[in-house]
Design a protein around this motif. Structure first.
Motif, short mmCIF file in Angstrom:
data_model
loop_
_atom_site.label_atom_id
_atom_site.label_comp_id
_atom_site.label_asym_id
_atom_site.label_seq_id
_atom_site.Cartn_x
_atom_site.Cartn_y
_atom_site.Cartn_z
N MET A 1 0.85 -1.19 0.00
CA MET A 1 0.00 0.00 0.00
C MET A 1 0.89 1.24 0.00
SD MET A 1 -3.06 0.94 2.69
CE MET A 1 -1.98 1.12 4.11
N PRO A 2 0.64 2.20 -0.91
CA PRO A 2 1.47 3.40 -0.97
C PRO A 2 1.42 4.20 0.33
CG PRO A 2 0.07 3.21 -2.91
CD PRO A 2 -0.39 2.17 -1.95
N HIS A 3 2.52 4.86 0.66
CA HIS A 3 2.55 5.69 1.86
C HIS A 3 1.70 6.94 1.64
CE1 HIS A 3 4.01 7.82 5.38
NE2 HIS A 3 4.23 8.86 4.60
N ARG A 4 0.91 7.29 2.65
CA ARG A 4 0.07 8.48 2.60
C ARG A 4 0.34 9.31 3.85
NH1 ARG A 4 -4.48 7.78 -1.00
NH2 ARG A 4 -4.44 5.68 -1.92
N ASP A 5 0.30 10.61 3.70
CA ASP A 5 0.48 11.52 4.82
C ASP A 5 -0.80 11.55 5.64
OD1 ASP A 5 0.94 13.56 6.61
OD2 ASP A 5 1.68 14.99 5.11
N LEU A 6 -0.73 11.04 6.87
CA LEU A 6 -1.91 10.94 7.72
C LEU A 6 -2.33 12.29 8.30
CD1 LEU A 6 -1.05 7.63 9.58
CD2 LEU A 6 -2.59 7.93 7.64
N ASN A 7 -1.51 13.30 8.09
CA ASN A 7 -1.84 14.64 8.56
C ASN A 7 -2.51 15.50 7.49
OD1 ASN A 7 -0.68 14.37 11.23
ND2 ASN A 7 1.33 14.36 10.21
N GLN A 8 -2.73 14.90 6.32
CA GLN A 8 -3.39 15.59 5.21
C GLN A 8 -4.72 14.90 4.90
OE1 GLN A 8 -2.21 18.41 3.73
NE2 GLN A 8 -0.51 18.38 5.20
N ASP A 9 -5.69 15.68 4.44
CA ASP A 9 -6.98 15.10 4.06
C ASP A 9 -6.78 14.00 3.01
OD1 ASP A 9 -8.10 16.93 5.75
OD2 ASP A 9 -9.15 18.06 4.20
N ASP A 10 -7.60 12.98 3.08
CA ASP A 10 -7.55 11.83 2.18
C ASP A 10 -8.74 11.90 1.24
OD1 ASP A 10 -7.73 9.21 1.07
OD2 ASP A 10 -6.77 8.33 2.83
N ASP A 11 -8.50 11.89 -0.07
CA ASP A 11 -9.61 12.01 -1.02
C ASP A 11 -10.35 10.68 -1.23
OD1 ASP A 11 -7.86 10.54 -2.61
OD2 ASP A 11 -7.52 12.15 -4.06
N LEU A 12 -9.84 9.60 -0.64
CA LEU A 12 -10.50 8.29 -0.73
C LEU A 12 -10.74 7.89 -2.18
CD1 LEU A 12 -13.13 8.87 2.12
CD2 LEU A 12 -10.92 7.74 2.33
N ALA A 13 -9.83 8.30 -3.05
CA ALA A 13 -10.02 8.09 -4.49
C ALA A 13 -9.96 6.62 -4.89
CB ALA A 13 -8.96 8.88 -5.27
N ASP A 14 -9.35 5.79 -4.07
CA ASP A 14 -9.27 4.37 -4.39
C ASP A 14 -10.46 3.58 -3.87
OD1 ASP A 14 -8.20 5.07 -1.88
OD2 ASP A 14 -7.08 3.20 -1.72
N PHE A 15 -11.49 4.29 -3.41
CA PHE A 15 -12.76 3.68 -3.02
C PHE A 15 -13.84 4.14 -3.98
CE2 PHE A 15 -10.30 3.67 0.84
CZ PHE A 15 -10.70 2.55 1.55
N SER A 16 -14.78 3.28 -4.30
CA SER A 16 -15.98 3.70 -5.02
C SER A 16 -16.87 4.47 -4.04
CB SER A 16 -16.75 2.48 -5.55
OG SER A 16 -15.98 1.78 -6.50
N HIS A 17 -17.30 5.66 -4.45
CA HIS A 17 -18.17 6.48 -3.61
C HIS A 17 -19.61 6.18 -4.01
CE1 HIS A 17 -14.79 9.68 -2.85
NE2 HIS A 17 -14.32 8.45 -2.94
#
Length: 273
Positions: A1-17
């Motif tokens: 899983m790619p590293h993501r900055d947990l202090n920045q908002d997450d766009d959840l782009a890898d989830f179907s909305h």
């Protein structure tokens, strides 16, 4: 899983909305993965980057994650004040029962219907359910429906005004206990020893009600990470979130072992490789 900055908002782009309507009520649900279904319910104040990270771990272990939006701004790292406002709104919402105990929150009926939809879409022997903090006990209430067979309770914090209370009626928990006995199912639960919101009295109440089917894990406070977002820094002064905010992502850490145990539990109950 790619590293993501947990202090920045997450766009959840890898989830179907997705907008999923259950019991005639539509809610946004973030769906990702393949394999048996696992419903992951966010802690207060919402689907944070830490909650999304945990959901991705579960997804990457071979499951289809269904993550409903129940409160807060999805993917956000809210300020302390914004998080507190979300908490206040949720406490007074008709969908939730934050105080008093003795009955499940009304939203659990919707979550049981979501589990049935997830089972229909993914197939398999049943659905896993993971609740955290405010939603911690929801995973247990979902067992009132046959679809849910693998419940995990992470630091269940309701009712807020009774440390020994359980957010479920006596009749409902009796029904669940009978089901656990009949189907040989278990309930996996986690808390930190010094958690101010999920104390030893609550786990004692679960133990009394569920007997040997209640598998509890109490982590030492020293196992909790210290780098926490603003809401937790100001309003959650004790170790609390076992697999999200207070998890230390390093081999040998008790919180990472808890994450791995949850995934193994799901694999065993939902019969994945």
């Amino acid at each position: 899983m790619p590293h993501r900055d947990l202090n920045q908002d997450d766009d959840l782009a890898d989830f179907s909305h997705r907008e999923i309507s259950a019991l005639g009520q539509p809610k946004t649900v973030y769906v990702s993965g393949s394999g048996p279904a696992v419903v992951i319910m966010a802690e207060m104040p919402g689907i944070s980057p830490h909650v999304a990270r945990f959901a991705r771990w579960v997804r990457d272990a071979g499951f289809t994650v269904y993550m409903p939006s129940l409160f807060g701004r999805d993917g956000a790292v809210p300020s302390a004040d914004e998080g507190a406002a979300v908490f206040r709104r949720t406490c007074t919402s008709m969908e939730f029962r934050a105080l008093g105990g003795g009955a499940a929150s009304p939203v659990t009926s919707w979550l049981r219907a979501l589990a049935r939809i997830a089972l229909d879409e993914c197939g398999g022997s049943g659905v896993g359910a993971i609740g955290m903090c405010f939603t911690g006990n929801f995973a247990l209430s979902m067992m009132l429906d046959q679809a849910t067979i693998a419940p995990v309770l992470c630091q269940p914090s309701l009712p807020l005004d009774n440390p020994a209370g359980i957010e479920i009626s006596a009749e409902e928990i009796s029904t669940i206990r009978q089901r656990l006995d009949r189907e040989n199912l278990d309930v996996l639960a986690y808390r930190f020893e010094g958690d101010h919101f999920c104390k030893a009295e609550r786990f004692a109440a679960y133990r009394k009600a569920l007997g040997e089917h209640f598998i509890e894990r109490v982590l030492p406070d020293s196992a909790a990470g210290q780098d926490v977002p603003p809401f937790f820094e100001k309003h959650v002064r004790s170790p609390h979130s076992v697999v999200t905010v207070h998890l230390i992502d390093e081999q040998g850490q008790p919180t990472l072992a808890a994450r791995d145990e949850i995934i193994a539990f799901l694999k065993g109950k939902l019969k994945t490789k």
